[in-house]
Scaffold this motif. Sequence first.
Motif, PDB file in Angstrom:
ATOM      1  N   PRO A   4     -22.890   0.475 -31.152  1.00 27.82           N
ATOM      2  CA  PRO A   4     -23.553   0.795 -29.892  1.00 27.82           C
ATOM      3  C   PRO A   4     -22.550   1.247 -28.846  1.00 27.82           C
ATOM      4  N   VAL A   5     -22.946   2.188 -28.020  1.00 28.45           N
ATOM      5  CA  VAL A   5     -22.083   2.672 -26.954  1.00 28.45           C
ATOM      6  C   VAL A   5     -22.068   1.644 -25.826  1.00 28.45           C
ATOM      7  N   VAL A   6     -20.883   1.235 -25.396  1.00 29.91           N
ATOM      8  CA  VAL A   6     -20.751   0.292 -24.292  1.00 29.91           C
ATOM      9  C   VAL A   6     -20.831   1.078 -22.990  1.00 29.91           C
ATOM     10  N   PRO A   7     -21.846   0.834 -22.155  1.00 29.61           N
ATOM     11  CA  PRO A   7     -22.091   1.689 -20.990  1.00 29.61           C
ATOM     12  C   PRO A   7     -21.338   1.301 -19.728  1.00 29.61           C
ATOM     13  N   PHE A   8     -20.217   0.579 -19.857  1.00 28.23           N
ATOM     14  CA  PHE A   8     -19.437   0.202 -18.686  1.00 28.23           C
ATOM     15  C   PHE A   8     -17.982   0.058 -19.112  1.00 28.23           C
ATOM     16  N   GLU A   9     -17.079   0.124 -18.137  1.00 32.85           N
ATOM     17  CA  GLU A   9     -15.644   0.074 -18.427  1.00 32.85           C
ATOM     18  C   GLU A   9     -15.030  -1.288 -18.143  1.00 32.85           C
ATOM     19  N   ASN A  10     -15.626  -2.065 -17.246  1.00 36.28           N
ATOM     20  CA  ASN A  10     -15.065  -3.367 -16.908  1.00 36.28           C
ATOM     21  C   ASN A  10     -16.181  -4.296 -16.447  1.00 36.28           C
ATOM     22  N   VAL A  11     -15.823  -5.560 -16.227  1.00 35.74           N
ATOM     23  CA  VAL A  11     -16.824  -6.568 -15.877  1.00 35.74           C
ATOM     24  C   VAL A  11     -17.475  -6.267 -14.535  1.00 35.74           C
ATOM     25  N   ALA A  12     -16.679  -5.825 -13.568  1.00 32.80           N
ATOM     26  CA  ALA A  12     -17.226  -5.518 -12.250  1.00 32.80           C
ATOM     27  C   ALA A  12     -18.288  -4.422 -12.337  1.00 32.80           C
ATOM     28  N   GLU A  13     -18.009  -3.408 -13.136  1.00 32.26           N
ATOM     29  CA  GLU A  13     -18.972  -2.318 -13.310  1.00 32.26           C
ATOM     30  C   GLU A  13     -20.227  -2.817 -14.013  1.00 32.26           C
ATOM     31  N   MET A  14     -20.047  -3.710 -14.982  1.00 33.63           N
ATOM     32  CA  MET A  14     -21.190  -4.270 -15.689  1.00 33.63           C
ATOM     33  C   MET A  14     -22.081  -5.053 -14.733  1.00 33.63           C
TER      34      MET A  14
END
Length: 239
Positions: A4-14
């Motif tokens: 699956p494609v992870v749709p964020f780069e870091n925890v803050a963005e998530m």
Amino acid sequence: MSQPVVPFENVAEMLEQLGGIDPRRIRSWPPPGKATEKDVLALLDRENRLYELVDGILVEKVMGLKESALAMHLGRLLGNFVEEHDLGIVAGADGTLRLLSRLIRIPDIAFISWRQLPGRVYPSAPVPDLFPDLAVAVLSEGNTKAEMARKLKEYFLAGTHLVWFVAPDARTVTAYTSPDESALLTEADTLDGGNVLPGFRLAVARLFDRVPRTSAGRSKTGSAAGRRPKRGGRRRNSP
């Protein structure tokens, strides 16, 4: 096999993507971005805990006793009306629905009309491809305005026609007919089912008659939080 494609780069963005929710509601395993529907069902079976699936992220659904009791009260009234008029089914706060690909939501109350259910039978799949014709969310302290705004858009994108955000502390109901069209109802008003449940009417004061009043009289969630128009008035607003 593709991952699956992870749709964020870091925890803050998530966290921002999920509406700034408490990070303690996010399951760390499977890793955020890689969870699947099977994980939702496994956790329900193994731990009896409800999780929504959002972009491959498991987000725990939490609800206090007051919110749960209020949802049951409203769900009972809706269920009686729906059964009397043979309109469909009403599901409670553990009814999982696959709204879109990799998106599982669990409305506190969901009315699903017979036109979505061939043969007028309950769906056999644990997570059916259905949307609530009416979705109800009873707001709690753990919800954020951004989280609820995202849910609102998702419901209407999936096909929902009416959404009610019930705010126990503010003692209001915000009825949405689209993400940008809404009416704020106070205890001086009457909630109705519109075109989704024609004929359903409920005094907002009756809905909250067993909910204790708070000293602050404000809710931390939803666009209607703490803002009450003049008696009998309505206000259009956005989430």
